[in-house]
Design a protein around this motif. Structure first.
Motif, PDB file in Angstrom:
ATOM      1  N   UNK A  75      13.771-105.772 -43.160  1.00 55.76           N
ATOM      2  CA  UNK A  75      12.467-105.404 -42.609  1.00 55.76           C
ATOM      3  C   UNK A  75      12.295-106.026 -41.218  1.00 55.76           C
ATOM      4  N   UNK A  76      12.644-107.304 -41.097  1.00 58.48           N
ATOM      5  CA  UNK A  76      12.482-108.001 -39.817  1.00 58.48           C
ATOM      6  C   UNK A  76      13.319-107.337 -38.730  1.00 58.48           C
ATOM      7  N   UNK A  77      14.576-107.060 -39.046  1.00 58.10           N
ATOM      8  CA  UNK A  77      15.455-106.448 -38.053  1.00 58.10           C
ATOM      9  C   UNK A  77      14.979-105.037 -37.714  1.00 58.10           C
ATOM     10  N   UNK A  78      14.600-104.278 -38.730  1.00 60.50           N
ATOM     11  CA  UNK A  78      14.186-102.896 -38.503  1.00 60.50           C
ATOM     12  C   UNK A  78      12.987-102.852 -37.563  1.00 60.50           C
ATOM     13  N   UNK A  79      12.022-103.739 -37.811  1.00 65.70           N
ATOM     14  CA  UNK A  79      10.802-103.693 -37.008  1.00 65.70           C
ATOM     15  C   UNK A  79      11.034-104.298 -35.619  1.00 65.70           C
ATOM     16  N   UNK A  80      11.695-105.470 -35.599  1.00 62.99           N
ATOM     17  CA  UNK A  80      11.801-106.216 -34.338  1.00 62.99           C
ATOM     18  C   UNK A  80      12.961-105.752 -33.452  1.00 62.99           C
ATOM     19  N   UNK A  81      14.107-105.451 -34.055  1.00 61.72           N
ATOM     20  CA  UNK A  81      15.284-105.130 -33.227  1.00 61.72           C
ATOM     21  C   UNK A  81      15.501-103.631 -33.073  1.00 61.72           C
ATOM     22  N   UNK A  82      15.293-102.880 -34.202  1.00 62.40           N
ATOM     23  CA  UNK A  82      15.622-101.449 -34.153  1.00 62.40           C
ATOM     24  C   UNK A  82      14.414-100.609 -33.786  1.00 62.40           C
ATOM     25  N   UNK A  83      13.266-101.225 -33.684  1.00 66.59           N
ATOM     26  CA  UNK A  83      12.068-100.507 -33.281  1.00 66.59           C
ATOM     27  C   UNK A  83      11.565 -99.463 -34.260  1.00 66.59           C
ATOM     28  N   UNK A  84      11.828 -99.671 -35.527  1.00 65.19           N
ATOM     29  CA  UNK A  84      11.374 -98.727 -36.549  1.00 65.19           C
ATOM     30  C   UNK A  84       9.920 -99.053 -36.891  1.00 65.19           C
ATOM     31  N   UNK A  85       9.065 -98.022 -37.040  1.00 67.21           N
ATOM     32  CA  UNK A  85       7.684 -98.295 -37.476  1.00 67.21           C
ATOM     33  C   UNK A  85       7.691 -99.016 -38.823  1.00 67.21           C
ATOM     34  N   UNK A  86       6.830 -99.994 -39.010  1.00 64.25           N
ATOM     35  CA  UNK A  86       6.841-100.789 -40.246  1.00 64.25           C
ATOM     36  C   UNK A  86       6.810 -99.939 -41.510  1.00 64.25           C
ATOM     37  N   UNK A  87       5.947 -98.915 -41.550  1.00 66.68           N
ATOM     38  CA  UNK A  87       5.839 -98.130 -42.784  1.00 66.68           C
ATOM     39  C   UNK A  87       7.161 -97.433 -43.120  1.00 66.68           C
ATOM     40  N   UNK A  88       7.837 -96.955 -42.081  1.00 68.34           N
ATOM     41  CA  UNK A  88       9.139 -96.320 -42.302  1.00 68.34           C
ATOM     42  C   UNK A  88      10.137 -97.349 -42.819  1.00 68.34           C
ATOM     43  N   UNK A  89      10.093 -98.531 -42.219  1.00 65.68           N
ATOM     44  CA  UNK A  89      10.995 -99.608 -42.662  1.00 65.68           C
ATOM     45  C   UNK A  89      10.746 -99.949 -44.130  1.00 65.68           C
TER      46      UNK A  89
END
Lengths: 326, 514
Positions: A75-89
């Motif tokens: 979750x941390x990487x998806x939101x912070x590094x990959x720029x994925x919206x939190x809900x999608x993550x």
């Protein structure tokens, strides 16, 4: 109802413990402390609900701690590094963890392997995968995190019922309804009684096994998201050993480790007892936090001994009257 | 045999069913017919193939050949669940229900009344009560099934099966753990169900109950069909002969060449030996070079006698003597110490260690006798194994092969070798030819005779009366856990043994018919 006496004992231990703590530190008996207790143990309550299903069905899931760890990192990487919206993550990780649990359940059923070994492998796999993603702690700064962290219901007395505590309570109640009121729940007990017999009686044992481990991993995934809210970070070493705390909470809650008997409410009380011990140690201030483990260990011993006693009692040839009228 | 027209159409027709496990042919071309509304007893000694037949019909394991027709249509269930869906329900002796669930949940598992995804607990209990009331049972259906007696659990299992629209009900030893009153209730239910047109297969070894409840009997022996008869017109002696005897003419001629009566030294003697509730006190003398056969039906006390003699069970009265000196037999260790050996009936569970090699299995008892601090060297072990593999003609002649891979007959020989290696004075063999090919039977019998010629005392249990007659010098007949007759010399023949087993049964059979 099934498993009521052990649950009662758990409840009595909790109330008595709470009373003792409150006598020494009157401040403990406040909604503020109780609210914090629920918040601090929210992830444990969620994952323990899933574990209750697994253990009642006669299995065990050692992978949940690792799944929590993996979830926080993902979750941390998806939101912070990959720029994925939190809900999608969140959606992605929940699908991933549910699939992971389903796969473990399928392996257990198809190859007829002991759940202990399969979920032990799952534990190493998930932990290893989280190291693969990142070995360092990744702070999460997304706005949704501060929004959720700030949200809380005011309780009388100044206590705060936080969002993650609410999520936990909803899952505990939902889990209890699922276990005690549905056909799925009855089948969980049936599997714990005897897999072979349940199968003969028409229960789709394979499907049930897959679903039960899927549920456990899914709840571990939710617990991981909740844990990331709690710490606002993702770290591959988080929640190490949580599977054991979870099993302890389930057993202290009166669920039979060999399966067939237990309840979600009992598990919830078991989580609260562990939380209470922690709270007491925090209040005391002089005790090392390891006393939590020691106290939990002693309680665990007491409850297992108690269960053995109850099982031995149940095995006695008690013959209720046949009540035959013909 | 069947000349009279069938009173009811055939509900289940089993034709030419066969099943082999490895080299052992458990069922050979067996036919079986169950009519609607009849109670049909399926009889046979242990290993006759009753369970195999049931399991082959209900699809617990696949059958090799043969067809099953249910109501005229061919069915081939692949699992017990599929059989249940087809309408064939089986209730086993160990009740196949879940003791941790409530009675109601057991009755309606996986088909509970639902509303909005929620089980309607009240409705389910109401229906459970109504269903059980049909069976004369008024109990708290919310209580766990495990808190009730076996009888209630049996009735619950039957109620579930019937409610699942079973047309055929197979009851495997349903009365084994019930008391008389509970048996009466069960029989009442069975009669009621039969009246409704359900066909009931009743497996039991209690002949009195068979005569009391069943319309017909089918007897199996050694995996073959012996015959189907109407119970009412079948004398008890004839029934026992069907279960135990083969061709009378054949066996009496074999007897002529058997053994001349010899006066030998007493090896071990038991005076007024027994255990309350286990076997009634008996007197038994075992002589060197002599075979004593124990004959009787299943459950008559044969195995119990053997276990007392060996020390596997403790006697609570009487005196045992070995070579004239009083001894105490408290445990199998005592038995081994006095030079006794015991080959139990359940080879797989009580005898061989399947994963260990032939050599390791053979030296097991000898090593145990010597004690752990005097290990047999590998060379001694090899030597012993080689000697017995050769002497008993164990095949394949590979002492390092795991015993589990050998055929039943060769496993039996390995067990024999294990005890022979301890140079025993007395060997107890419980059903030595059980589950062994007919060809291997002859070999085992030859071995028994040879061992006896070497001065060993032998106590042999067998359901094969013609075999017992062939090798025994004396035959002790048991009935209802008591020794009732001892035959010696010319008096040993199948007819006399059958007469002793059935002695007071003929009268009961007569009453049953009235």
């Amino acid at each position: 109802m099934k498993g009521l006496p052990p649950v009662l004992i758990t409840a009595i231990v909790l109330v008595a413990g709470f009373a003792l703590c409150a006598m020494q530190f009157p401040n403990i008996a406040s909604t503020r402390v109780v609210g914090n207790l629920l918040t601090d143990n929210a992830f444990l309550g969620i994952v323990a609900t899933g574990m209750t299903f697994v253990i009642i069905s006669g299995g065990i899931d050692l992978s949940v701690g690792s799944v929590i760890g993996f979830t926080t990192v993902f979750v941390a990487l998806a939101i912070e590094r990959w720029g994925v919206p939190p809900l999608v993550a969140f959606t992605a990780i929940l699908l991933l963890s549910a699939g992971f649990g389903a796969a473990m359940g399928a392996v257990i059923h198809v190859f007829d392997l002991p759940p202990f070994i399969v979920t032990l492998a799952g534990m190493f796999l998930a932990r290893g995968a989280s190291f693969l993603l990142s070995t360092e702690s990744v702070p999460i700064t997304a706005p949704v995190y501060s929004t959720v962290s700030d949200f809380a219901l005011r309780m009388p007395g100044g206590g705060r019922l936080t969002a993650i505590a609410i999520i936990m309570l909803v899952i505990v109640i939902g889990g209890a309804l699922l276990l005690h009121l549905t056909r799925f729940g009855a089948n969980v007990y049936a599997l714990g009684g005897s897999r072979a017999t349940a199968s003969l009686m028409g229960v789709a044992v394979g499907k049930m096994t897959v679903k039960i481990y899927m549920l456990s991993s899914l709840l571990a995934g939710i617990a991981g998201i909740v844990f990331s809210f709690y710490t606002s970070a993702g770290y591959s070493l988080s929640a190490v050993g949580v599977e054991l705390d979870t099993i302890a909470a389930v057993v202290i809650g009166g669920t039979l480790l060999t399966g067939g008997q237990g309840s979600v409410i009992g598990t919830f009380l078991g989580v609260l007892i562990q939380g209470l011990i922690q709270t007491y140690i925090n209040f005391d201030g002089t005790l090392s936090s390891w006393w939590t483990k020691i106290a939990t260990g002693i309680l665990l011993f007491a409850f297992i001994a108690l269960q053995q006693g109850l099982v031995a009692l149940a095995r006695r040839p008690v013959r209720k009257s046949a009540g035959a009228t013909s | 045999m069947e000349n009279s027209p069938d009173p009811a159409p055939a509900l289940v027709e089993v034709r030419g069913i066969s099943k082999s496990f490895g080299a052992v042919r458990a069922l050979q071309e067996v036919d079986f017919t169950l009519r609607a509304g009849e109670i049909h007893a399926l009889l046979g000694e242990n290993g006759a193939g009753k369970s195999t037949l049931i399991k082959a019909v209900t699809g617990v394991f696949p059958r090799d050949t043969g067809i099953v027709r249910l109501g005229g249509e061919e069915v081939a269930p692949r699992s017990a669940k599929a059989a249940l869906q087809a309408g064939i329900a089986t209730v086993y002796q160990e009740v196949n229900l879940l003791p941790n669930l409530s009675v109601a949940q057991n009755l309606f598992l996986d088909r509970q009344p639902m509303r909005f995804g929620i089980v309607r607990e009240g409705e389910m209990r109401r229906r459970a009560n109504a269903l059980l009331a049909d069976f004369g049972l008024d109990i708290d259906v919310a209580a766990p099934l495990g808190s009730y007696s076996v009888a209630v659990q049996h009735v619950t299992a039957i109620a579930r099966a019937v409610d699942l629209s079973a047309r055929v009900l197979i009851l495997d030893e349903p009365t084994a753990s019930l008391d008389r009153h509970e048996v009466d209730i069960l029989f009442g239910i069975m009669r009621q169900l039969a009246k409704r047109g359900i066909g009931i297969v009743f497996v039991s070894h209690f002949l009195d109950q068979v005569y009391e409840i069943s319309d017909r009997v089918t007897v199996l022996r050694n995996g073959r069909l012996v015959g189907e008869r109407e119970t009412a017109s079948l004398p008890r002696l004839e029934l026992i002969r069907m279960m135990l005897g083969r061709e009378l003419a054949e066996t009496t001629s074999a007897r002529a060449s058997a053994t001349e009566h010899r006066a030998r030294e007493i090896c071990a003697s038991f005076e007024n030996y027994g255990k309350a509730g286990y076997v009634a006190p008996f007197n038994l003398e075992l002589r060197h070079g002599e075979v004593v056969g124990l004959a009787g039906l299943l459950g008559s006390g044969r195995t119990e006698t053997a276990r007392l003699v060996f020390g596997a069970e403790r006697a609570d009265r009487g005196q045992a003597k070995v070579e004239g000196a009083p001894v105490r037999l408290q445990s199998p260790r005592d038995g081994v110490r006095h030079g006794f050996g015991y080959c139990p009936e359940e080879r797989k569970t009580d005898g061989i260690v399947a994963e260990l090699s032939v050599r390791e299995n053979i030296v097991l008892a000898l090593q145990a006798k010597r004690g752990l601090h005097r290990p047999l060297s590998r060379r001694e072990q090899d030597e012993i194994a080689r000697r017995y593999v050769k002497m008993l003609d164990i095949r394949p002649a590979d002492a390092e092969r795991p015993v589990g891979l050998l055929s039943g007959g060769n496993q039996q020989k390995v067990l024999l070798a294990r005890w022979l290696a301890t140079s025993p004075r007395l060997l107890v063999l419980d059903e030595p030819t059980r589950g062994i090919d007919v060809g291997a039977h002859a070999e085992i019998i030859r071995l028994i005779r040879e061992l006896c010629d070497d001065g060993l005392a032998l106590l042999v249990i067998s359901s094969e009366l013609d075999e017992i007659v062939t090798y025994s010098d004396r035959v002790v007949v048991l009935r209802d856990r008591a020794h009732v007759e001892e035959l010696a010399g010319e008096a040993i023949d199948v007819g006399n043994i059958l007469a002793a087993i059935a002695a007071d049964g003929a009268a009961i059979a007569h009453e049953g018919r009235a």
